[in-house]
Design an enzyme around this catalytic site. Structure first.
Site, PDB file in Angstrom:
ATOM      1  CG  ASP A 104      -1.883  -1.132   1.256  1.00 25.16           C
ATOM      2  OD1 ASP A 104      -2.167  -1.671   0.177  1.00 25.16           O
ATOM      3  OD2 ASP A 104      -2.351  -1.480   2.351  1.00 25.16           O
TER       4      ASP A 104
HETATM    5  N1  URA Z   1      -1.281  -5.922   3.792  1.00 26.60           N
HETATM    6  C1  URA Z   1      -1.776  -4.670   3.823  1.00 26.60           C
HETATM    7  O1  URA Z   1      -2.824  -4.432   4.400  1.00 26.60           O
HETATM    8  N2  URA Z   1      -1.084  -3.705   3.202  1.00 26.60           N
HETATM    9  C2  URA Z   1       0.104  -3.903   2.582  1.00 26.60           C
HETATM   10  O2  URA Z   1       0.698  -2.971   2.045  1.00 26.60           O
HETATM   11  C3  URA Z   1       0.605  -5.206   2.573  1.00 26.60           C
HETATM   12  C4  URA Z   1      -0.115  -6.201   3.174  1.00 26.60           C
END
Ligand code: URA
Length: 243
Positions: A104
């Site tokens: 993310d």
């Molecule tokens: N899980 C998440 O919620 N975000 C990420 O960036 C990676 C795994």
């Protein structure tokens, strides 16, 4: 040893598009080990087979493999109109690099960058269950009940599949006074916002998320946020042989 379809290998080497190289094979322009190739789907070795186009050796594109310590604020994509992509952090002339999966925008840590589509595909395949480990700071007190719930596979409201595969949750610290916990969590998949959704499923919010391992590769202590380096031969070998 990696085996590739002849037409894919020729396309990867820049000889032409998939349909163009198929036409070249039909016209008899391509030889494999001195013999005229007649089928585009034969499997050839990138290491041991001698492939020629009009009698000239076909030079394969080298693959590149990087480990990046992704900072928050960068998008795990090759293009984005709203924010800089992780590729803007990589020093390379290659135009075909891409991130192996996604973190993310606000997640930090280990992200692999390559132009090796086949390896990336295998690493991300839901069937392969490559472990990914995260360090997370969580609002609320993580409990042993949460550990059990994660181990049993949590419902995270995914449209295709409601249950996340068993995940390992390790509590590093809980602070009752400030009401937060620090944990490690290892998941076997890579569903959209998976870690955040797993904590939401037990009524908790993540305030910081960092990936610290992907399969056999761990985030090096000396790789500062925003920095990258090429994978070592040992790291690459470990990655290639884990899938
Ligand atoms: N899980 C998440 O919620 N975000 C990420 O960036 C990676 C795994």
């Amino acid at each position: 040893m990696s085996l590739l379809r002849l037409d894919k290998l020729l396309a990867d080497a820049g000889i032409g598009t998939r349909s163009e190289v198929k036409a070249y094979i039909k016209k008899g322009f391509i030889c494999v080990n001195g013999t005229l190739a007649t089928k585009p789907d034969i499997k050839v070795s990138t290491e041991t087979d001698q492939i020629t186009f009009h009698g000239e050796p076909v030079i394969l594109n080298d693959f590149e493999y990087y480990i990046l310590n992704k900072p928050a604020g960068y998008v795990s994509a090759t293009k984005d109109n709203t924010a800089p992509t992780v590729l803007t952090l990589i020093e390379s002339n290659r135009k075909d690099l891409f991130p192996v999966g996604r973190l993310d925008k606000d997640t930090e840590g280990l992200l692999l960058i390559t132009n090796d589509g086949s390896l990336s595909h295998r690493l991300l395949s839901p069937k392969r269950h490559v472990d990914k480990t995260y360090y997370a700071v969580v609002e609320g007190i993580v409990t042993t009940e949460d550990i059990v719930a994660f181990k049993n596979g949590l419902e995270i409201g995914d449209e295709d599949l409601n249950v996340a595969l068993p995940a390992t949750l390790t509590i590093l610290e809980t602070d009752n006074h400030s009401n937060y916990s620090r944990v490690h969590i290892t998941i076997q998949e890579g569903k959209f916002h998976q870690v955040k959704r797993m904590f939401q499923a037990v009524g908790k919010q993540i305030t910081y998320l960092q990936r610290i391992a992907f399969g056999p590769i761990t985030l090096p202590d000396d790789l500062a946020l925003g920095e990258h380096r090429a994978l070592t031969q040992e790291e690459l070998h470990a990655l290639q042989t884990c899938v």
